[in-house]
Design an enzyme around this catalytic site. Sequence first.
Site, PDB file in Angstrom:
ATOM      1  N   CYS A  64       0.721  -1.173   0.041  1.00 21.52           N
ATOM      2  CA  CYS A  64       0.154  -0.236  -0.171  1.00 21.52           C
ATOM      3  C   CYS A  64       0.758   1.323  -0.090  1.00 21.52           C
ATOM      4  O   CYS A  64       2.050   1.161  -0.051  1.00 21.52           O
ATOM      5  CB  CYS A  64      -0.923  -0.119   1.088  1.00 21.52           C
ATOM      6  SG  CYS A  64      -0.217   0.372   2.863  1.00 21.52           S
ATOM      7  N   ALA A  67       2.941   1.884   2.992  1.00 14.68           N
ATOM      8  CA  ALA A  67       4.275   1.013   2.918  1.00 14.68           C
ATOM      9  C   ALA A  67       5.126   1.569   2.210  1.00 14.68           C
ATOM     10  O   ALA A  67       6.554   1.689   2.563  1.00 14.68           O
ATOM     11  CB  ALA A  67       3.833  -0.382   2.640  1.00 14.68           C
ATOM     12  N   ARG A  98      11.541  -4.955   6.362  1.00 13.18           N
ATOM     13  CA  ARG A  98      12.153  -4.847   5.211  1.00 13.18           C
ATOM     14  C   ARG A  98      13.787  -5.060   5.070  1.00 13.18           C
ATOM     15  O   ARG A  98      14.411  -5.281   4.095  1.00 13.18           O
ATOM     16  CB  ARG A  98      11.884  -3.342   4.682  1.00 13.18           C
ATOM     17  CG  ARG A  98      12.367  -3.097   3.237  1.00 13.18           C
ATOM     18  CD  ARG A  98      11.531  -2.120   2.609  1.00 13.18           C
ATOM     19  NE  ARG A  98      12.228  -1.458   1.367  1.00 13.18           N
ATOM     20  CZ  ARG A  98      12.971  -0.387   1.570  1.00 13.18           C
ATOM     21  NH1 ARG A  98      13.460   0.192   2.623  1.00 13.18           N
ATOM     22  NH2 ARG A  98      13.684   0.414   0.231  1.00 13.18           N
ATOM     23  N   HIS A 197       6.228   6.178  -2.399  1.00 15.73           N
ATOM     24  CA  HIS A 197       7.420   6.765  -2.417  1.00 15.73           C
ATOM     25  C   HIS A 197       7.366   8.248  -2.723  1.00 15.73           C
ATOM     26  O   HIS A 197       8.151   9.154  -2.513  1.00 15.73           O
ATOM     27  CB  HIS A 197       8.115   6.069  -3.794  1.00 15.73           C
ATOM     28  CG  HIS A 197       8.151   4.617  -3.746  1.00 15.73           C
ATOM     29  ND1 HIS A 197       8.124   3.804  -4.684  1.00 15.73           N
ATOM     30  CD2 HIS A 197       8.291   3.852  -2.496  1.00 15.73           C
ATOM     31  CE1 HIS A 197       8.027   2.663  -4.367  1.00 15.73           C
ATOM     32  NE2 HIS A 197       8.351   2.641  -3.073  1.00 15.73           N
TER      33      HIS A 197
END
Length: 544
Positions: A64, A67, A98, A197
């Site tokens: 998502c 994230a 991660r 991002h």
Amino acid sequence: MATKNKLVQWTPTEVKEELLKKYPPKVARKRAQSILINEALSNDTPEIQANVRTIPGIITMRGCTYAGCKGVIMGPTRDIVNIVHGPIGCSFYAWLTRRNQTDAGETGENYMPYTFSTDMQDSDIIFGGEKKLKAAVQEAYDLFHPKGICIFATCPVGLIGDDIHAVAREMKAKFGDCNVFAFSCEGYKGVSQSAGHHIANNQVFKHLVGTADTDKQGDYKINLLGEYNIGGDGFEIDRVFKLCGITNIATFSGNSTYTQFATAHQADLSCVMCHRSINYVADMLETKYGIPWIKVNFIGAEATAKSLRKIGQYFGDKALIDRIEAVIAAEMPAVKAAQADVLPRTQGKTAMLFVGGSRAHHYMELFGELGMKTVSTGYEFGHRDDYEGRHIIPSLKVDADSRNIEEIEVEADPERYAPRKSPDELAALEAGGFEFKKYEGLIPDMDKGTLIIDDLNQYEAEKLVEIIKPDIFCAGIKEKYSIQKLGIPMKQLHSYDYGGPYAGFKGAVNFYKEIDRLVNSKVWSFMKAPWQENPELSATYVWE
Ligand code: CFM
């Protein structure tokens, strides 16, 4: 092996039809546009549908927006306190999963092992959570006195309308010595983590980049954009930079610190690793400060050497160029020896890569060094330019989803804009074949007739593996066990299955050994218990 023949028996068109066969007609029509049979066109790359919403009901590999913002971009920065405004699960499941590593440095200031959350409850959803958020920011400040505090919105925050930016402004003014800013990165905000991002990078650029003019010493100053130090990749790249005498001012954002971002405007070149997650920051750094950018790739020993030479060529200094050549000459023998050892066992084997927004392309290099062919590949959330190359960017359709993500207007900084190269120097470099801002994407590196599939899902992944039976399948944890149950070794290229680094020279050697081990393991031939295939005893009941 009988299964191997299947690759020959099925044409790519038949494979595509098989993948779509079970879907309702509308779904099949839509998915068909994301499944491309690669063909060599004379002067164009074929077009693929990408960066569109996943069809409801399909089990996607995507993550998502939250994230992408909190985990991917901001997660690797150790000395910013990241507070998640939301229910506890959003924090807990984003807590160091991660594998972005960090070196806590001399100060030891590292908040990554902590998870900070406002732990929203029913009453916060009903009456609003701003008060609770303020208290959380205050508590973090009192406990740690960090240089920065970031606030992340989860889905409910967008739904109830808490103004996290107002809270950030108020607390920043109150503290005076702590930069507080927030991200409207609600999970539903975009098509995938790619939107996250963009939201993260925009805010970092607005609130943090260029805020410190403390002089950064060193020769050949670069920024490394889109390298996240998964499994220690960034450590290996930094080791190589150091040997070459290249000064890395800021990595966005693997093993990074607050100050690295704040001083990033002092670099003389931006090197873009992961194009998907950060290419627009490279553009903004150029517009605002005059820093040119190039695409690099440190996945693969040859790619690493090529990228280092590109940096050398940019600076054009003989001392640097010689030193880079010396480093490559010193590092390559170990790489070549490892490669020669595994090649007889890996040569001719096949791989499928379905990862994120850049690794599906970058890792083709490493498989190429192993003599292995990538037979099918695709991104979870790449955009068309990551497949087809940057030249198509002007023709990208703006839709409701992309309009949802802020495009920030950047102008040349009145004091600090300084072109790093004169127009003549740039022209001379370009005349010598040097390419700025160039990325051709994944498609040109794929063979004719291979399948390139965007947003591959669980169902299609299993079908594809059953039909083509690659020697190895690379994706993430969600795919790992369903693929292995089909008797195909699966390598996680997000988390590296607790291995790595795979970048640079040392990383290439690690990867060769790992893939050799996986594709040559006999364990996959024992997926069926021996007695299921060849029963040695048969019996009947007495009453029969
Ligand atoms: Fe860039 Fe990444 Fe990737 Fe990415 Fe990612 Fe990742 Fe990835 Mo997982 S930033 S697009 S959102 S290279 S977390 S370090 S491995 S999907 S291919």
